[in-house]
Write a protein that holds these residues in place. Structure first.
Motif, PDB file in Angstrom:
ATOM      1  N   ARG A   1      -3.703  -3.910  -1.134  1.00  0.00           N
ATOM      2  CA  ARG A   1      -2.518  -3.530  -0.349  1.00  0.00           C
ATOM      3  C   ARG A   1      -1.271  -3.454  -1.220  1.00  0.00           C
ATOM      4  O   ARG A   1      -0.232  -4.071  -0.936  1.00  0.00           O
ATOM      5  CB  ARG A   1      -2.279  -4.497   0.843  1.00  0.00           C
TER       6      ARG A   1
ATOM      7  N   ASP B   1       3.210  12.564  -1.631  1.00  0.00           N
ATOM      8  CA  ASP B   1       2.185  11.515  -1.615  1.00  0.00           C
ATOM      9  C   ASP B   1       1.216  11.816  -2.757  1.00  0.00           C
ATOM     10  O   ASP B   1       0.515  12.832  -2.737  1.00  0.00           O
ATOM     11  CB  ASP B   1       1.500  11.564  -0.240  1.00  0.00           C
TER      12      ASP B   1
ATOM     13  N   GLY C   1       0.823  -1.210   0.000  1.00  0.00           N
ATOM     14  CA  GLY C   1       0.000   0.000   0.000  1.00  0.00           C
ATOM     15  C   GLY C   1       0.854   1.255   0.000  1.00  0.00           C
ATOM     16  O   GLY C   1       2.077   1.214   0.194  1.00  0.00           O
ATOM     17  N   GLY C   2       0.159   2.381  -0.212  1.00  0.00           N
ATOM     18  CA  GLY C   2       0.835   3.669  -0.101  1.00  0.00           C
ATOM     19  C   GLY C   2       1.308   3.890   1.328  1.00  0.00           C
ATOM     20  O   GLY C   2       2.265   4.625   1.579  1.00  0.00           O
ATOM     21  N   SER C   3       0.646   3.243   2.282  1.00  0.00           N
ATOM     22  CA  SER C   3       1.002   3.411   3.690  1.00  0.00           C
ATOM     23  C   SER C   3       2.451   2.995   3.934  1.00  0.00           C
ATOM     24  O   SER C   3       3.228   3.728   4.548  1.00  0.00           O
ATOM     25  CB  SER C   3       0.078   2.568   4.574  1.00  0.00           C
TER      26      SER C   3
ATOM     27  N   ASN D   1      -5.388  14.977   0.528  1.00  0.00           N
ATOM     28  CA  ASN D   1      -6.313  14.488   1.536  1.00  0.00           C
ATOM     29  C   ASN D   1      -5.785  15.099   2.830  1.00  0.00           C
ATOM     30  O   ASN D   1      -4.616  14.877   3.140  1.00  0.00           O
ATOM     31  CB  ASN D   1      -6.255  12.955   1.619  1.00  0.00           C
TER      32      ASN D   1
ATOM     33  N   SER E   1      -0.006   4.588  -4.753  1.00  0.00           N
ATOM     34  CA  SER E   1      -0.867   3.479  -4.313  1.00  0.00           C
ATOM     35  C   SER E   1      -1.841   3.117  -5.412  1.00  0.00           C
ATOM     36  O   SER E   1      -2.258   3.978  -6.198  1.00  0.00           O
ATOM     37  CB  SER E   1      -1.650   3.925  -3.083  1.00  0.00           C
TER      38      SER E   1
ATOM     39  N   TYR F   1      -2.821  14.403   6.022  1.00  0.00           N
ATOM     40  CA  TYR F   1      -3.255  13.005   6.110  1.00  0.00           C
ATOM     41  C   TYR F   1      -2.839  12.488   7.489  1.00  0.00           C
ATOM     42  O   TYR F   1      -1.648  12.412   7.804  1.00  0.00           O
ATOM     43  CB  TYR F   1      -2.615  12.191   4.982  1.00  0.00           C
TER      44      TYR F   1
ATOM     45  N   VAL G   1      -1.186   9.571  -4.053  1.00  0.00           N
ATOM     46  CA  VAL G   1      -2.109   8.439  -4.202  1.00  0.00           C
ATOM     47  C   VAL G   1      -3.437   8.860  -4.855  1.00  0.00           C
ATOM     48  O   VAL G   1      -4.157   8.020  -5.370  1.00  0.00           O
ATOM     49  CB  VAL G   1      -2.354   7.670  -2.879  1.00  0.00           C
ATOM     50  N   TYR G   2      -3.735  10.170  -4.875  1.00  0.00           N
ATOM     51  CA  TYR G   2      -4.974  10.640  -5.541  1.00  0.00           C
ATOM     52  C   TYR G   2      -4.690  11.272  -6.897  1.00  0.00           C
ATOM     53  O   TYR G   2      -5.493  12.062  -7.394  1.00  0.00           O
ATOM     54  CB  TYR G   2      -5.706  11.640  -4.633  1.00  0.00           C
TER      55      TYR G   2
ATOM     56  N   TYR H   1     -12.157  14.542  -0.937  1.00  0.00           N
ATOM     57  CA  TYR H   1     -12.372  15.052   0.417  1.00  0.00           C
ATOM     58  C   TYR H   1     -12.337  16.567   0.386  1.00  0.00           C
ATOM     59  O   TYR H   1     -11.786  17.173  -0.533  1.00  0.00           O
ATOM     60  CB  TYR H   1     -11.230  14.639   1.348  1.00  0.00           C
TER      61      TYR H   1
ATOM     62  N   LEU I   1       4.918   5.410   2.364  1.00  0.00           N
ATOM     63  CA  LEU I   1       5.151   6.606   3.191  1.00  0.00           C
ATOM     64  C   LEU I   1       6.061   6.274   4.374  1.00  0.00           C
ATOM     65  O   LEU I   1       7.000   7.011   4.678  1.00  0.00           O
ATOM     66  CB  LEU I   1       3.820   7.160   3.701  1.00  0.00           C
TER      67      LEU I   1
ATOM     68  N   CYS J   1       1.211  16.344   0.039  1.00  0.00           N
ATOM     69  CA  CYS J   1       0.232  15.384  -0.479  1.00  0.00           C
ATOM     70  C   CYS J   1      -0.524  16.105  -1.586  1.00  0.00           C
ATOM     71  O   CYS J   1      -1.164  17.124  -1.342  1.00  0.00           O
ATOM     72  CB  CYS J   1      -0.706  14.962   0.647  1.00  0.00           C
TER      73      CYS J   1
ATOM     74  N   SER K   1      -4.706   1.793  -4.435  1.00  0.00           N
ATOM     75  CA  SER K   1      -5.952   1.705  -3.664  1.00  0.00           C
ATOM     76  C   SER K   1      -7.080   2.542  -4.250  1.00  0.00           C
ATOM     77  O   SER K   1      -8.194   2.069  -4.440  1.00  0.00           O
ATOM     78  CB  SER K   1      -5.726   2.168  -2.225  1.00  0.00           C
ATOM     79  N   LYS K   2      -6.807   3.808  -4.494  1.00  0.00           N
ATOM     80  CA  LYS K   2      -7.872   4.733  -4.907  1.00  0.00           C
ATOM     81  C   LYS K   2      -8.049   4.698  -6.414  1.00  0.00           C
ATOM     82  O   LYS K   2      -9.153   4.680  -6.926  1.00  0.00           O
ATOM     83  CB  LYS K   2      -7.541   6.153  -4.434  1.00  0.00           C
TER      84      LYS K   2
HETATM   85  C1  LIG Z   1      -3.226  10.696   1.357  1.00  0.00           C
HETATM   86  C2  LIG Z   1      -3.142   9.224   1.530  1.00  0.00           C
HETATM   87  N1  LIG Z   1      -1.943   8.635   1.461  1.00  0.00           N
HETATM   88  C3  LIG Z   1      -1.806   7.317   1.617  1.00  0.00           C
HETATM   89  C4  LIG Z   1      -2.896   6.517   1.875  1.00  0.00           C
HETATM   90  C5  LIG Z   1      -2.638   5.053   2.068  1.00  0.00           C
HETATM   91  O1  LIG Z   1      -3.314   4.284   1.200  1.00  0.00           O
HETATM   92  P1  LIG Z   1      -3.040   2.720   0.996  1.00  0.00           P
HETATM   93  O2  LIG Z   1      -2.147   2.261   2.082  1.00  0.00           O
HETATM   94  O3  LIG Z   1      -4.382   2.085   0.999  1.00  0.00           O
HETATM   95  O4  LIG Z   1      -2.389   2.623  -0.326  1.00  0.00           O
HETATM   96  C6  LIG Z   1      -4.170   7.077   1.949  1.00  0.00           C
HETATM   97  C7  LIG Z   1      -5.357   6.269   2.251  1.00  0.00           C
HETATM   98  O5  LIG Z   1      -6.437   6.731   2.485  1.00  0.00           O
HETATM   99  C8  LIG Z   1      -4.295   8.473   1.789  1.00  0.00           C
HETATM  100  O6  LIG Z   1      -5.484   9.081   1.860  1.00  0.00           O
END
Ligand SMILES: Cc1ncc(COP(=O)(O)O)c(C=O)c1O
Length: 401
Positions: free
Chosen positions: A248, A206, A101-103, A178, A237, A127, A208-209, A326, A106, A174, A239-240
């Motif tokens: 993940r 970051d 994931g992006g988590s 977000n 990521s 975030y 991810v969006y 958001y 980061l 970011c 994810s979005k």
């Molecule tokens: C700004 C931002 N960075 C990173 C993430 C992490 O996303 P993930 O771990 O699902 O890729 C999120 C998830 O909401 C996010 O909003």
């Protein structure tokens, strides 16, 4: 024999890792659900779009779900490289490292750029999970404020330059943002990157969006800025973008070989990212070029509906968000946490209520954001309409003398 008094103490780090700001009112929401109340979730960014069939149909039929290389399979790094190439960013596979994931992107990026006791500059509201990652790494975050009445634009390069100390190791941005929905321009990001390069510190972005930009804006990456190969580290990521939060998968993208080397060695410690999901991600190679267009148009309609609805409520303040899904709104309620808790616990209209994320948890500076909430628009339009009406009635009821 061990007595209760001799219980081992957990670390200071373990004690100070904060709980999620987004889930703050979950207990109250669960209690309301148990009473049969329907909750419109404006508090959380779980996309409601279908994960593309191109991805879902790719799950392999392996008889052994084996480890893959720590940095991701060659095949998946190639599809990510091709994805970046379409965006106009030429990267070698070796400049991409797959993460959980992006988590994790980061977390690893921060850990590779800063030591315990070092500092990172962030723009608040931010975030919220960044605070969690910084605590794990013993890194101190220093916030620079963005403001609702300025559309939460990032501060100028001079403000960043003034805030840098001997301990500062990175600036974190970011974009699209977000929780604010603000989109920074290439010039704005370049100005911050120049300050970082001059001070020999990193700029972690970051993205991810990335695709979620409205009103004709085009997706872009800070990696397309020239002259910052050693400065810029992007966290990404799937994810979005592909509505695939549970896969993940994310990545670190940077031309800084030392950062890729360090994060790669961190990755070796956790062995592998999800194997089946990497096979699935190879499906993005088949996605039609215009795959994101309809999705972005849908989110833009949702944004417009919510913006029109919320700005028609007396006292609600927000600027038109430009990206992500958001925004932060100031509500005429004094204490947004108390209001949000009351709304989800005690206020309902025809058996339904709304859950918001109080914004104070997205700020590091105490007392900021107390009358603000973060709103996510990942509901269908009819639900958003209902949610706005409930919020309007709740604000009226809250303000009744
Ligand atoms: C700004 C931002 N960075 C990173 C993430 C992490 O996303 P993930 O771990 O699902 O890729 C999120 C998830 O909401 C996010 O909003």
């Amino acid at each position: 024999m061990t007595t209760a008094l001799e219980k081992p103490a957990i670390s200071n780090r373990g004690r100070s890792v904060p709980a999620s700001a987004i889930r703050l009112l979950e207990g109250n929401a669960n209690a309301a659900k148990a009473r049969g109340v329907h909750i419109y979730h404006l508090n959380i960014g779980q996309p409601d779009i279908e994960t593309p069939e191109y991805i879902r149909s790719r799950a392999g039929a392996d008889t052994i779900i084996a480890y893959t290389p720590a940095r991701g399979t060659e095949a998946v790094r190639k599809v990510m490289r091709d994805y970046y190439a379409k965006l106009g960013v030429a990267l070698e596979s070796s400049e991409l490292m797959m993460t959980t994931g992006g988590s994790e992107a980061l977390l690893f990026a921060m850990l590779a750029c800063a030591d315990p006791g070092d500092e990172g500059l962030v723009v608040e509201p931010m975030y919220a999970n960044i605070r969690n990652f910084a605590t794990i790494g013993g890194i101190t975050l220093k916030p620079l404020a963005a403001h609702v009445d300025e559309g939460f634009k990032i501060p100028s390069a001079e403000v960043f330059a003034r805030a840098i100390t001997d301990r500062t190791r990175f600036v974190m941005l970011c974009n699209p943002n977000n929780p604010t929905g603000t989109v920074s321009t290439p010039d704005e990001i370049r100005a911050v990157a120049e300050v970082c390069r001059e001070h020999r510190i990193f700029l972690i972005v970051d993205e991810v969006y990335r695709e979620f930009v409205y009103d004709g804006r085009k997706p872009w990456s800070a990696l397309s800025l020239e002259g910052f190969d050693d400065t810029i580290v992007v966290a990404d990521s799937v994810s979005k973008r592909y509505s695939a939060c549970g896969m993940r998968l994310g990545c670190i993208a940077t031309r800084n070989a030392e950062v890729i080397g360090a994060t790669g060695r961190m990755a070796e410690g956790r062995l592998s990212v999800p194997t089946i999901e990497q096979q699935m991600l190879e499906g993005i190679a088949d996605l039609p070029a215009n795959y994101m267009d309809g999705i972005v148009a849908k989110y833009q309609r949702r944004r417009d509906l919510l913006f029109a609805g919320l700005t028609s409520i007396p006292g609600v303040e927000l600027q038109l968000p430009q990206g992500a899904f958001y925004f932060i709104a100031r509500l005429p309620v004094g204490d947004a946490l108390a209001f949000s808790r009351w709304m989800v616990s005690s206020f309902e209209v025809d058996g339904a209520t709304v859950m918001l994320a109080p914004a104070a948890g997205f700020y590091l500076t105490p007392d900021l954001g107390k009358d603000e909430v973060r709103i996510a628009y990942v509901l269908v339009e009819e639900d958003l309409r209902q949610a706005v009406e409930i919020l309007r009635l709740a604000i009226e009821a809250w303000n009744e003398p």
